[in-house]
Design a protein around this motif. Structure first.
Motif, short mmCIF file in Angstrom:
data_model
loop_
_atom_site.label_atom_id
_atom_site.label_comp_id
_atom_site.label_asym_id
_atom_site.label_seq_id
_atom_site.Cartn_x
_atom_site.Cartn_y
_atom_site.Cartn_z
N ALA A 70 -5.89 -38.85 10.43
CA ALA A 70 -6.36 -39.37 11.72
C ALA A 70 -5.83 -40.78 11.97
O ALA A 70 -5.39 -41.09 13.08
N ARG A 71 -5.86 -41.63 10.95
CA ARG A 71 -5.37 -42.99 11.13
C ARG A 71 -3.88 -43.02 11.43
O ARG A 71 -3.41 -43.80 12.26
N ALA A 72 -3.11 -42.16 10.76
CA ALA A 72 -1.67 -42.10 11.03
C ALA A 72 -1.42 -41.61 12.45
O ALA A 72 -0.57 -42.16 13.16
N SER A 73 -2.15 -40.59 12.88
CA SER A 73 -2.00 -40.08 14.25
C SER A 73 -2.30 -41.18 15.26
O SER A 73 -1.56 -41.36 16.24
N GLN A 74 -3.35 -41.93 15.00
CA GLN A 74 -3.72 -43.03 15.91
C GLN A 74 -2.63 -44.08 15.94
O GLN A 74 -2.22 -44.54 17.01
N ARG A 75 -2.10 -44.45 14.79
CA ARG A 75 -1.05 -45.47 14.74
C ARG A 75 0.25 -44.99 15.38
O ARG A 75 1.04 -45.78 15.86
N LEU A 76 0.45 -43.67 15.39
CA LEU A 76 1.63 -43.10 16.04
C LEU A 76 1.43 -42.96 17.54
O LEU A 76 2.31 -42.46 18.24
N GLY A 77 0.25 -43.38 18.03
CA GLY A 77 -0.01 -43.39 19.46
C GLY A 77 -0.61 -42.12 20.00
O GLY A 77 -0.64 -41.91 21.21
N ASP A 78 -1.11 -41.26 19.13
CA ASP A 78 -1.69 -39.99 19.58
C ASP A 78 -3.19 -39.97 19.31
O ASP A 78 -3.66 -39.39 18.33
N ALA A 82 -5.61 -37.73 16.80
CA ALA A 82 -6.46 -38.41 15.83
C ALA A 82 -7.90 -37.91 15.94
O ALA A 82 -8.56 -37.65 14.93
N ALA A 83 -8.38 -37.74 17.17
CA ALA A 83 -9.74 -37.24 17.38
C ALA A 83 -9.86 -35.80 16.85
O ALA A 83 -10.87 -35.46 16.23
N ARG A 84 -8.84 -34.99 17.08
CA ARG A 84 -8.86 -33.62 16.56
C ARG A 84 -8.86 -33.62 15.02
O ARG A 84 -9.55 -32.81 14.40
N GLY A 89 -11.78 -32.66 10.11
CA GLY A 89 -12.20 -33.20 8.83
C GLY A 89 -13.70 -33.12 8.58
O GLY A 89 -14.13 -33.00 7.44
N ILE A 90 -14.49 -33.19 9.63
CA ILE A 90 -15.95 -33.13 9.46
C ILE A 90 -16.51 -31.74 9.67
O ILE A 90 -17.70 -31.52 9.48
N ALA A 91 -15.64 -30.82 10.03
CA ALA A 91 -16.10 -29.43 10.27
C ALA A 91 -16.42 -28.72 8.97
O ALA A 91 -16.01 -29.02 7.93
#
Length: 91
Positions: A70-78, A82-84, A89-91
């Motif tokens: 999630a953190r990598a997705s966020q840093r890549l601008g997505d 990241a939310a998905r 991850g919590i599912a």
């Protein structure tokens, strides 16, 4: 600046070691999780994402793997991805 450069050098050395370990144990999720953390530390978010993805494929219950993904997705601008990642991850 010297300490930061030394830290980067050590993370990159660890990436190489984890790469060799992954060749020997390609189904050990811990290797991919730890290498993903090293990639994140040196701001190589695309490679971080790839290793985190492999980690959670091998061990879907690895919370750290999902967090790195999630953190990598966020840093890549997505932010949506990241939310998905967090939701999966919590599912």
């Amino acid at each position: 600046l010297g300490a930061a450069q030394e830290g980067t050098r050590l993370y990159l050395a660890a990436v190489q070691q984890y790469g060799m370990a992954a060749e020997l144990a390609p189904t050990d999720y811990r290797i991919f999780c730890r290498r993903a953390a090293c990639y994140f530390a040196v701001e190589d978010y695309a490679r971080c994402r790839g290793d985190a993805q492999r980690c959670v494929e091998l061990r879907p219950g690895c919370a750290r793997g999902w967090l790195l993904l999630a953190r990598a997705s966020q840093r890549l601008g997505d932010a949506d991805e990241a939310a998905r990642d967090v939701e999966r991850g919590i599912a």
